[in-house]
Write an enzyme that holds these catalytic residues in place. Structure first.
Site, PDB file in Angstrom:
ATOM      1  N   GLU A 185    -106.377   7.282 -21.586  1.00  0.00           N
ATOM      2  CA  GLU A 185    -105.967   8.656 -21.279  1.00  0.00           C
ATOM      3  C   GLU A 185    -106.292   9.105 -19.854  1.00  0.00           C
ATOM      4  OE1 GLU A 185    -106.949  11.592 -24.184  1.00  0.00           O
ATOM      5  OE2 GLU A 185    -106.418  10.294 -25.876  1.00  0.00           O
ATOM      6  N   GLU A 386    -104.554   5.504 -30.721  1.00  0.00           N
ATOM      7  CA  GLU A 386    -105.448   6.488 -31.351  1.00  0.00           C
ATOM      8  C   GLU A 386    -104.624   7.400 -32.237  1.00  0.00           C
ATOM      9  OE1 GLU A 386    -107.971   8.992 -29.055  1.00  0.00           O
ATOM     10  OE2 GLU A 386    -108.931   7.339 -27.995  1.00  0.00           O
TER      11      GLU A 386
END
Length: 482
Positions: A185, A386
């Site tokens: 991220e 995720e």
């Protein structure tokens, strides 16, 4: 219908529908199901395990930064309870485990050789996973920048240091890791850490944070080169959080700010990696985004490395409206974005997790379809790297944790992902490899501290006792039914 948050021990009308056997038998052949954690969130071992300080350690010492005033110096103590946690993974029956190397544990100063204690810890972890028949997916960077790298990601040299680190880790462990994630991220690091200041290191630079995005992407490219130079045997990719962005209404201003959020949150990270160029800035924001235009072509060539997979971290969609938003967040904290000329509106037609994310599984398929439509043949195979939900779980009088809402969440999102890529599905053509559930363990949830729990396994932090939740037992049945 107003947005409502659900507690994980609140029964829902859908829980009975998710028969584990039916879901398990319906998973495609070869579809991989695993769980994930990150080093900073679960390892602990900061005092006696050889891990030096990261930017996040420093951030937790600043008053008001963490919701409950906590830190991650012990957390779930995975550093000392690693063997027990590998046993939990083996008994769960997952195919793979995604973990992250803690950069300050392996390379305390962010440069130089790898520490012996750090090497020994991950050496034991990898051997334990392989003995248990679990495929390792390793993330090189999950937000814990070594504090000794002054300037952090504002400093271009940090990207070079990361490339060197990736090469060293690849040489040390490259014979035992099946999948490598360079960065987790970069959008969150840039926006939360440097633009809005809600996460480490807490800078509030707004558009001035754009060099951070570029340096992170440069680090990704250098890491891919470093891993390949180390001749690692595993596949290499990156993981970013993507949010399908919609305007909240029909106003032109809503559409303009929606495009801006899409560029800042999604496209400035995916476009250079997959296409080798930054997106064209929205006309109204050319000046603010000029850093995306004034980029050396050599940097773009470094960023645009061939990848074996692309990781999608999914939380939910974003709905953008012009005008300032609320001055506080859903948990009553001051909003760092309250002064912006736009805000994110809640999707009131959906319930929300304890962390405030909309429970909208159909948008997972739409997000996969958007990746396919934007990047076409440039999109490699995709992982959901995720997927999970945070809730304030409670322990009942018998010591058990019942979390049917998490079961609902996982069942619906797993089903949505698989159905989306089937023939005739909304994301047909996407080569979806698997789904990594966040998280195996409860841990330190960044600025939320320990107020939210994402784990399939409940951790009593004072005693460190582990208790598999109902969702753990449910997933066991799903996986055994394949």
């Amino acid at each position: 219908m107003s947005t409502k948050k659900l507690n994980s021990n609140t029964p829902t009308a859908r829980a009975w529908q998710h028969r584990a056997g039916e879901l398990g038998s319906g998973l495609p052949d070869g579809f991989i199901v695993g769980t994930s954690t990150s080093g900073f969130q679960v390892e602990g071992g900061a005092r006696d395990g050889g891990r030096h300080e990261s930017a996040w350690d420093a951030f937790t010492t600043q008053p008001g930064r963490i919701l409950d005033g906590s830190n991650a110096s012990v957390s779930a103590n995975h550093f000392h309870r690693q063997a027990e946690d590998v046993t939990l993974l083996r008994e769960l029956g997952v195919d793979a485990y995604r973990f992250s190397f803690a950069w300050p544990r392996l390379q305390p100063d962010g440069r130089g050789g790898l520490s012996q204690s750090g090497f020994a810890f991950y050496d034991r972890l990898l051997d334990g996973l392989l003995r248990a028949g679990i495929s390792p997916m390793a993330t090189l960077f999950h937000w814990d920048t070594p504090l000794e790298l002054r300037g952090g990601w504002l400093n271009r040299d940090t990207a070079q240091r990361f490339g060197d680190y990736a090469h060293a880790v690849g040489e040390a462990f490259g014979d035992r890791i099946d999948d490598w994630v360079t960065l987790n991220e970069p959008a969150t690091v840039t926006l939360g850490g440097y633009a809005l200041g809600t996460q480490a290191p807490g800078e509030r630079m707004l558009f001035g944070a754009l060099p951070v995005a570029h340096h992170l992407l440069l680090a990704h490219g250098l890491a891919v080169q470093g891993l390949r130079a180390a001749d690692v045997r595993g596949r290499i990719g990156i993981a970013n959080v993507h949010s399908l962005v919609q305007p909240a209404g029909d106003r032109e201003a809503d559409a303009v700010f929606s495009e801006l959020v899409d560029v800042l949150h999604n496209r400035i990270f995916a476009d250079p990696v997959l296409l080798g160029r930054y997106p064209q800035p929205p006309e109204q924001f050319t000046t603010e985004l000029r850093a995306l235009i004034e980029v050396d072509d050599a940097d773009l060539r470094t960023i645009h490395q061939p990848l074996d997979f692309y990781g999608l971290n999914y939380r939910g969609p974003s709905r953008v409206a012009a005008g300032r938003g609320a001055s506080t967040t859903a948990d009553g904290q001051p909003s760092a974005a309250a002064h912006l000329p736009f805000h994110l509106e809640p999707l009131r037609e959906y319930p929300a997790t304890g962390s405030g994310h909309s429970i909208a599984p159909e948008y997972l398929g739409l997000s996969l379809a958007q990746l396919r439509d934007r990047y076409g043949d440039a999109l490699p195979p995709v992982w959901i790297t995720e997927g999970g939900a945070g809730f304030p779980d409670t322990v009942d009088e018998r010591g058990a944790v019942h979390d049917p809402v998490r079961i609902d969440y996982l069942a619906e999102h797993l089903t949505a992902a698989v159905d989306a890529v089937r023939p005739g599905g909304i994301a047909e053509g996407v080569r979806l490899r698997g789904y990594m559930i966040r998280s195996l363990l409860d841990g330190f949830e960044w600025e939320a501290g320990y107020t939210q729990r994402y784990g399939l396994v409940h951790v009593d932090f004072p005693t460190q006792n582990r208790t598999p939740k109902s969702s753990y037992r449910w997933l066991q049945r799903v996986l055994s039914a394949r």
